[in-house]
Design a protein around this motif. Structure first.
Motif, PDB file in Angstrom:
ATOM      1  N   ASP A   1      37.877  38.275  47.329  1.00  0.00           N
ATOM      2  CA  ASP A   1      37.509  36.861  47.452  1.00  0.00           C
ATOM      3  C   ASP A   1      37.724  36.360  48.875  1.00  0.00           C
ATOM      4  N   THR A   2      38.817  36.776  49.499  1.00  0.00           N
ATOM      5  CA  THR A   2      39.100  36.361  50.880  1.00  0.00           C
ATOM      6  C   THR A   2      38.040  36.901  51.825  1.00  0.00           C
TER       7      THR A   2
ATOM      8  N   ALA B   1      41.854  39.224  44.853  1.00  0.00           N
ATOM      9  CA  ALA B   1      42.164  38.213  45.874  1.00  0.00           C
ATOM     10  C   ALA B   1      41.674  38.660  47.244  1.00  0.00           C
TER      11      ALA B   1
ATOM     12  N   VAL C   1      37.075  37.567  59.038  1.00  0.00           N
ATOM     13  CA  VAL C   1      38.124  38.009  58.119  1.00  0.00           C
ATOM     14  C   VAL C   1      39.439  38.121  58.880  1.00  0.00           C
TER      15      VAL C   1
ATOM     16  N   VAL D   1      44.270  41.023  56.863  1.00  0.00           N
ATOM     17  CA  VAL D   1      43.516  41.508  55.703  1.00  0.00           C
ATOM     18  C   VAL D   1      42.784  42.796  56.060  1.00  0.00           C
TER      19      VAL D   1
ATOM     20  N   ARG E   1      34.767  35.014  51.343  1.00  0.00           N
ATOM     21  CA  ARG E   1      34.854  33.619  51.787  1.00  0.00           C
ATOM     22  C   ARG E   1      34.936  33.494  53.312  1.00  0.00           C
ATOM     23  N   THR E   2      35.593  34.416  53.975  1.00  0.00           N
ATOM     24  CA  THR E   2      35.867  34.269  55.420  1.00  0.00           C
ATOM     25  C   THR E   2      34.948  35.109  56.317  1.00  0.00           C
TER      26      THR E   2
END
Length: 434
Positions: free
Chosen positions: A388-389, A385, A397, A401, A392-393
């Motif tokens: 993936d974050t 997870a 970020v 995170v 994606r970001t």
């Protein structure tokens, strides 16, 4: 033919069964570790980024390799990780495979010792299979799934190989030198590897087949190596420790090898095994067949107290239940089972006692294995997870995170993610659907 007789160790048939069980357990571990692997460099693994960058530039100083990191000397592990990272272009699956190779080396040594034990002490095939199951224990998944922890398996392989060489039925100078080299590899990868040096000196001191001058010359060599290693580690050593907290931590550490899922009784199990193992070892110390198992047992004990000394003051005794420590506490239980096997079996009561104790530990370890597999699955889901974050970001970020992936230091995390992005390493690697 009785059930017990049918389980006797018989050349040929035993070899086939042992190989089949070994391969099945190893395959299961490898499949689960690859399925549940941490998919990118996270946490401590991000510290490899600046080292790898200097490696690419051809300007990697030795000081970077021998610098103490979190209380550990990781030079041996860095050597492996630099190669796997380069070959896989930052994909973590090759780190898992490398860890598995060292785990298989460790498990092979344990299997050879188990077969020798069965022959020497007339134990059945079931006893051998239990020892093999401990060598290829699902508790290793916490370390197998995270590429950074290749250090653990280099350490385990080196330490167990050293103990096996020092406790061989016939000791030679060549074996003594090879054992010292294996111990050096263990120590140069993980701080717990230090434990094999004093343990090795004790195993040598207990060998009655060596002449007194030869025995004490080898003990002196291993003693000097112990002092030298202690000096190297003293730079990161803590000062001032509460003995009660250290002892509680060590017992938690040992008990977690079979009862990580039951934190209240775990230290009591560790204490009972520690006391009985010391009694078994002392009573049968004159037997050559005892030495490898006493060495494994004491390595596990020393690992527990060494970790407790380094961690208990800062993190408390409950930190000993970290799943990654089970790789070392399982060595303690391997040694304990081998020492238990040295007990006389002159009466039906003694035979029943050994079988009941072995079966009880095997049952506890089975429940523990299921528990630890669930924990590994949770780590896999969490790390996937996070990856993936980030993918994606990026480059925006979330701050929390970044703080999570590198010890509340988001600025350093952002800098190292930028290097991963530039190299197109995971999680920024090109995928088939891109």
């Amino acid at each position: 033919m009785t059930a017990a007789a049918s389980l006797r160790v018989v050349p040929g048939r035993t070899d086939r069964i042992v190989v089949a069980v070994f391969v099945a357990l190893a395959a299961l571990l490898l499949i689960l570790a690859l399925l549940w692997r941490v998919p990118m460099m996270l946490w401590d693994h991000l510290d490899l980024v600046p080292i790898y960058e200097r490696y690419l530039q051809g300007a990697l100083p030795i000081a970077d390799l021998v610098r103490i990191h979190g209380g550990h000397l990781h030079a041996g592990a860095y050597a492996v990780l630099l190669v796997t990272t380069d070959l896989s272009h930052g994909a973590t699956w090759l780190d898992v495979v490398a860890s598995m190779v060292f785990l298989l080396a460790y498990a092979t040594v344990i299997t050879m010792l188990a077969l020798r034990l069965a022959r020497d002490r007339d134990h059945g095939l079931a006893y051998v299979l239990i020892l093999i199951a401990f060598a290829l224990y699902p508790g290793h998944l916490a370390n197998l799934q995270w590429g950074w922890q290749v250090a653990v398996f280099v350490c385990l392989a080196g330490a167990v190989a050293a103990i096996a060489l020092l406790s061989a039925p016939v000791f030679t100078a060549m074996r003594g030198v090879a054992a010292l080299a294996c111990a050096a590899c263990a120590f140069a990868s993980f701080a717990i590897g230090f434990a094999v040096l004093p343990v090795g000196a004790l195993v040598l001191a207990l060998r009655r087949d060596l002449t007194r001058p030869a025995r004490w010359a080898w003990v002196a060599i291993w003693g000097a190596a112990t002092l030298a290693a202690a000096w190297l580690l003293h730079r990161g050593a803590p000062t001032g420790r509460d003995f009660v907290v250290v002892a509680r931590y060590a017992l938690n550490f040992l008990g977690a090898g079979v009862a990580r899922y039951a934190t209240d009784p775990a230290p009591w199990l560790g204490a009972a095994a520690l006391a009985s193992g010391l009694a078994f070892g002392w009573r049968h110390r004159a037997r050559t067949s005892t030495l490898p198992w006493l060495g494994l047992f004491l390595f596990g004990v020393a690992s527990a107290f060494l970790t407790a000394y380094g961690r208990a003051g800062d993190y408390g005794a409950e930190q000993a239940f970290a799943t990654r420590y089970v790789s070392f506490s399982s060595v303690f239980w391997l040694g304990w089972l081998g020492l238990l096997a040295q007990c006389p079996r002159d009466t039906r009561r003694q035979v029943r006692g050994v079988r009941c104790a072995t079966a009880a530990v095997a049952v506890l370890a089975t429940f523990n294995a299921v528990h630890l597999m669930k924990k590994a699955a949770v780590v896999a889901a969490r790390s996937q997870a996070v990856a993936d974050t980030i993918r994606r970001t990026y480059p925006d970020v979330p701050e929390h995170v970044l703080a999570d992936i590198y010890f509340d230091q988001p600025a350093i995390a952002r800098e190292r993610l930028a290097r991963l992005r530039a190299w197109e390493f995971a999680p920024f690697d090109r995928r088939p659907d891109q």
